[in-house]
Structures are given as C-alpha cells and as structure tokens.
Design a protein around this motif. Structure first.
Motif, short mmCIF file in Angstrom:
data_model
loop_
_atom_site.label_atom_id
_atom_site.label_comp_id
_atom_site.label_asym_id
_atom_site.label_seq_id
_atom_site.Cartn_x
_atom_site.Cartn_y
_atom_site.Cartn_z
N LEU A 1 0.81 -1.21 0.00
CA LEU A 1 0.00 0.00 0.00
C LEU A 1 0.85 1.27 0.00
O LEU A 1 0.42 2.33 -0.41
CB LEU A 1 -0.90 -0.05 1.25
N ASP A 2 2.10 1.15 0.46
CA ASP A 2 2.90 2.33 0.71
C ASP A 2 3.36 3.05 -0.54
O ASP A 2 3.62 4.24 -0.52
CB ASP A 2 4.14 1.96 1.53
N ARG A 3 3.49 2.32 -1.63
CA ARG A 3 4.02 2.95 -2.83
C ARG A 3 3.05 2.78 -3.96
O ARG A 3 2.47 1.71 -4.15
CB ARG A 3 5.35 2.30 -3.22
N LEU A 4 2.90 3.83 -4.74
CA LEU A 4 1.95 3.81 -5.84
C LEU A 4 2.30 2.71 -6.84
O LEU A 4 1.42 2.00 -7.34
CB LEU A 4 1.93 5.17 -6.52
N VAL A 5 3.58 2.54 -7.11
CA VAL A 5 4.00 1.54 -8.10
C VAL A 5 3.63 0.14 -7.64
O VAL A 5 3.04 -0.65 -8.39
CB VAL A 5 5.52 1.62 -8.35
N SER A 6 3.94 -0.16 -6.37
CA SER A 6 3.66 -1.51 -5.89
C SER A 6 2.14 -1.72 -5.79
O SER A 6 1.64 -2.82 -6.06
CB SER A 6 4.36 -1.78 -4.57
N ALA A 7 1.40 -0.68 -5.40
CA ALA A 7 -0.05 -0.80 -5.34
C ALA A 7 -0.62 -1.08 -6.72
O ALA A 7 -1.51 -1.92 -6.90
CB ALA A 7 -0.65 0.48 -4.75
N THR A 8 -0.11 -0.36 -7.73
CA THR A 8 -0.59 -0.55 -9.10
C THR A 8 -0.30 -1.96 -9.59
O THR A 8 -1.16 -2.63 -10.17
CB THR A 8 0.10 0.46 -10.03
N LEU A 9 0.95 -2.43 -9.33
CA LEU A 9 1.31 -3.78 -9.73
C LEU A 9 0.43 -4.80 -9.03
O LEU A 9 0.02 -5.80 -9.63
CB LEU A 9 2.79 -4.04 -9.40
N GLY A 10 0.10 -4.54 -7.76
CA GLY A 10 -0.78 -5.44 -7.02
C GLY A 10 -2.16 -5.50 -7.66
O GLY A 10 -2.74 -6.58 -7.81
N GLY A 11 -2.68 -4.34 -8.02
CA GLY A 11 -3.98 -4.29 -8.70
C GLY A 11 -3.93 -5.06 -10.00
O GLY A 11 -4.83 -5.86 -10.31
N PHE A 12 -2.87 -4.83 -10.74
CA PHE A 12 -2.70 -5.55 -12.01
C PHE A 12 -2.65 -7.05 -11.76
O PHE A 12 -3.33 -7.84 -12.43
CB PHE A 12 -1.42 -5.10 -12.72
N ALA A 13 -1.86 -7.46 -10.74
CA ALA A 13 -1.68 -8.89 -10.47
C ALA A 13 -3.00 -9.56 -10.13
O ALA A 13 -3.27 -10.67 -10.60
CB ALA A 13 -0.67 -9.07 -9.32
N ILE A 14 -3.84 -8.88 -9.36
CA ILE A 14 -5.09 -9.52 -8.94
C ILE A 14 -6.04 -9.66 -10.14
O ILE A 14 -6.71 -10.67 -10.30
CB ILE A 14 -5.74 -8.76 -7.76
N GLY A 15 -6.07 -8.62 -10.99
CA GLY A 15 -6.92 -8.72 -12.18
C GLY A 15 -6.43 -9.80 -13.13
O GLY A 15 -7.20 -10.61 -13.65
N PHE A 16 -5.12 -9.81 -13.31
CA PHE A 16 -4.48 -10.79 -14.19
C PHE A 16 -4.77 -12.21 -13.70
O PHE A 16 -5.22 -13.08 -14.45
CB PHE A 16 -2.97 -10.52 -14.20
#
Lengths: 237, 294
Positions: free
Chosen positions: B232-247
C-alpha cells in the motif's frame, strides 16, 4: 518603535492539557539573530511549531511584522514569509536534491529575483548544486542539513526559523552551517535559532533566551557566552 | 480458447484493476484514506452512461467523466475533509458509510433492476488474428490503461502540483510547512482519482453493461485486495498489485472448468492469504531501508 519582524507575545502551548510553553514572550528585530536554548523538553521546538501554525496556540499571540498569525495554517504562514528548517531536517529522501529545492518555491511570493537567489544558495551550499540529480536520501546528514536550509532560503523568507541545525553533525559541518547562518543574516533575513549547543549559540546570536520547564528563564548577550554559572543555573532550575 | 488469448484477456483485466488501484492508491498516499466508496464513483459513471445511451458516445463519455469527478470532489469536501485529522481507521469506517449511503441512494433513485449501457457496445466484437480472436475492448482497455498510467506518472513527475503531491504523500506536515497548499493537493488527488474511476466506468460497462446499485463494489474490493497484496505504501507496488489480482482472476477463471467457476474467488483469495503470509509488507514492496543518516 518599529514593529519587530517576529513577535511572540505571552505564548501558551498545551498538549492535551499539559503545558509545553507558558507565557513566553520574545521579539526578533529585522535582521537580528536571536537564539533560543534550553534542556530537552523545555518547549523550544513547540515554540517554533506554534509560530509555524503546526501546533495550535492555546493563548497569547505570534505576530509577523505586526500581523497576527494565530489560527493560520502552516501553508499560509509559509506564504506570509516565515520558513522553518525543522528538527531532523525532514528532507524528502525519495525525491532528488533539485526536487527538494523546488519544493521550497511553494512558499515563495513571486518569481522575481529567483535566478539570483538560486545562485546565492548554490554558492552558500555548493553540495546542493553538485548533487542536484541524486536522490536526497543518499546524501550524508550534513549535506541533508544544508539542503534543508537551502530549501527554506529558496522561499525568500523574511524570517528563518531553525530547529537544532547542528544536531548530529560533525564539528567541521557545524562550522559550515553557522558560517552560512552569518551570511544569511547579512542578506537581511531575520533568524530565530533553536539550539542545544548553548555556548556556541550565545556567542553567535545577538541575544539568546534560555527556556527551561516551559518558561523563559534568562536572556544572555553575546559577551556573556563564558558566563557558564548563570547558564547552568538556568538549565538546572 | 488458446493460452495466448487467455493471457491477452488477463492483461486487459489486470490493466483495468491497475487503474482502480492507482485511483485508490493516490488518495491513500496523501490522506492515509482507504476510500472504500471508490466503487460508487465507478457506479455513478455507469448510470450516467446508461441514461445517456441514446446520445452520441462522446457526449455520454464526457458526461460520465464530469459526473464521476464531481462526485469525487463532493466525497472529499463533505465526508473526508472534516475528518482530515482523524485516524486512518476512522476515515476507513467513514468511507464504508459513504459507500453504503451512496448505494442506497442509487437504489432509491435508479431501482434495483439495473440499467443497461450500450455506449461503445461495438467494442465487444472480436478481431481475428490468425486463429486468435481478440475482443476490441481488451485492446482498447490495454491502450487506455497504459496511456492513463503514463499520463498520471507524467503529472506526478513533471508538474509542480505532482511534485507537491509526491511530497505530501511522503510527509504532509513538512510539505505544508514549505507552503504546499493542503486543500489544493488533496482536491487534485481526488480529481485524478475520479478521472481514473470514470475511465474504468467506460471500459467496464462495455464488458458488463448491466449497472446495478452495487456495480462498483466487487471491482473495488478486488482492487483493494490487490493494492494490499502489492504494497500500500508505494503507488507503483499498489498498481502492480492491482494488475496482479486482475491478471490472476482472469487467468484462473479461464483455467477453471465452468462447473467450478463459483470457486474462483476462493482460489484467488487463497493465493492472497498465501502471499500475505510469505510477504506481509506486500508482494512488490522494496526491502526496508533502515539506515539513518547522520
């Protein structure tokens, strides 16, 4: 008598009912350096944070050239012409040195003379120019302190507040920082300096107030730096 | 359906969830607010598109963006600004309240049966490349998400307000001491967040055109889970997490036999628990730097 650049008038600060500063009054005239020393927990940092609008003022007032700052937000006060170099420097480690410096522009009133100020700040602290593309977190503590002061200066403040700029620095770096403060004052910036290094501050400032147990205990002139007995008594009271 | 085709669909859904993650992550970075009511922004965008389905697509889409951004600003002004100094837990609970309130307003105003969006419905047709059949919406979603992520990055890295947002996300108090205007930075983060939610509305309604009062809830929950998984702390890691869950959701869904599709969330959330046990700070969170400078 002209209005002092910064006036603290019977200031009261409380944290949840516990007083941190009681009835503190002091004035800093235009172009003066005034020191504020005292033991840990005496209320020095709280005073600076209250001036800056970060900590609420429970009583009394703070005035910038006669204009009350009570109830104003930190960003309003910054834009009114006060800059704070906070304790612990608080540079932004993930941003570059140049970006940290650019943040100082947020509090600047207009862009007139920016080039000249930038040259001056770069001359004062060459590391800020030399390492401008590096991330600020990669700088040493002394370099970060210089960046923090440079960032405050780029706002072209009327009044500069410094909270323990020598904390944790090597002696040679402390010399650099204090030499810079002298140059900053010579440029007409009014300075309120909170410090732990009592003798150094008393010898450097136009006058120095000693704060102990939330109250003003003693005021010393520059020539009283060697009067360690009175200083010790004020600290221990 | 070939694996390559499944991968393309998975990347497209991942991109969509990535957008939601950025929208949530931007506001979280600055306010420490996990805005659960983000889904209702997507929903109001869906309703706007549904009610304007007879209009030209451009009109419907512009109105969608306007409605979503307006609601994002109202959320900030009415619900979150008075709580700005409250604890993150208080703000989270408040965002639940906002979410349920809005869902019930939608229920009263638009009914429970749902409204159908037909804007850009043509994007559901497939493009045949050899034996592959790729739906146009997958391509459009991918391009739009990439473009929006690039634009957001540019705003954050190249503009003054972006610099102020990054500073505020790291240390809001110091940023304000330097003169960064809190109200402006926060409002701007809600505007970007709303802009991304509106884009999600447009893309999502092509694939699932029936808009109900709880339309945005599941995508928001999934993206939130993704944000936590990523870090949650970094926008990049949050975005990658969102991508990973959708993927992952898309790929696992394609692999599961259709008789077992009810188990999809169980499989995905099982993986989430596994990740959180192995890497509690987040899948994409960098190792802690514990060095203090002197």
């Amino acid at each position: 008598m002209p209005e002092p650049a910064l006036a603290v008038d019977a200031l009261e600060i409380r944290y949840g009912g516990v007083p941190a500063v009681r009835g503190l009054s002091l004035e800093v005239g235009k172009g003066e350096i005034v020191g504020l020393i005292g033991p840990n927990g005496a209320g020095k940092s709280s005073t600076l944070l209250a001036i800056m609008g970060v900590v609420p003022i429970a009583g009394g007032d703070v005035r910038l050239s006669g204009r009350s700052l009570r109830g104003r937000s930190p960003e309003w006060i910054s834009r009114a012409g006060i800059a704070l170099v906070p304790e612990g420097r608080h540079i932004f480690p993930d941003l570059t040195v140049a970006e940290n410096l650019r943040l100082g522009l947020a509090g600047r009133r207009g862009r007139d003379g920016l080039e000249r100020d930038l040259d001056w700040v770069h001359g004062l602290f060459p590391v800020v120019k030399e390492f401008r593309a590096r991330s600020a977190g990669a700088l040493s503590g002394g370099q970060q302190q210089q960046l923090a002061i440079a960032r405050a200066l780029i706002a072209a403040p009327d009044v500069l507040l410094l909270d323990e700029p020598s904390l944790g620095l090597a002696p040679t770096v402390v010399e650099t920082v204090f030499a810079a403060l002298g140059e900053i004052r010579d440029r007409g910036v009014t300075i309120l300096l909170v410090e732990q290094r009592a003798q150094l501050t008393v010898a450097f400032a136009d006058r120095t107030h000693v704060l102990a147990n939330s109250e003003l205990r003693l005021t010393l002139g520059r020539d009283e730096a060697l009067d360690t007995e009175r200083l010790a008594a004020a600290y221990l009271s | 359906m070939s694996l390559l085709q499944q991968l393309i669909d998975a990347v497209a859904l991942g991109a969509l969830y990535g957008l939601v993650a950025v929208g949530i992550g931007l506001v979280f970075g600055i306010l420490r607010l996990v805005n659960f009511a983000y889904g209702e922004l997507i929903t109001i965008g869906g309703y706007t598109l549904a009610y304007l389905s007879g209009q030209p697509s451009v009109v419907a889409i512009v109105a969608c963006f306007a409605a979503v951004i307006a609601l994002a600003l109202v959320q900030e002004r009415v619900a979150f600004r008075p709580l700005r100094n409250a604890s993150p837990a208080t703000m989270l609970v408040a965002s639940f309240a906002v979410s349920f309130l809005l869902q019930n307003i939608y229920l009263l105003a638009f009914g429970s049966r749902g409204k159908t969006v037909s804007t850009l419905g043509g994007l559901n047709t497939a493009l045949a490349v050899g034996s592959l059949r790729i739906r146009w919406i997958s391509i459009v979603a991918l391009i739009a998400a990439a473009g929006l992520l690039a634009a957001t990055t540019l705003i954050l890295n190249r503009t003054n307000v972006g610099l102020h947002m990054r500073a505020a996300a790291t240390d809001f108090r110091t940023a304000r001491i330097l003169g960064v205007r809190a109200d402006r930075v926060i409002s701007f983060s809600f505007v970007i967040s709303g802009f991304l939610a509106a884009a999600v509305s447009v893309l999502l309604t092509v694939q699932s055109p029936l808009v109900t009062p709880d339309y945005g809830v599941s995508v928001t929950i999934f993206a939130l889970v993704g944000v936590v998984v990523g870090g949650l702390d970094r926008l990049v890691s949050a975005t990658l997490g969102g991508f990973a869950i959708g993927f992952t959701t898309s790929l696992v869904g394609a692999q599961l036999p259709s008789s077992s599709s009810v188990y999809l969330p169980s499989v995905v959330f099982g993986l989430v628990i596994l990740v959180l046990i192995l890497r509690p700070a987040g899948l994409f969170a960098p190792a802690r730097r514990a060095v203090e400078r002197v």
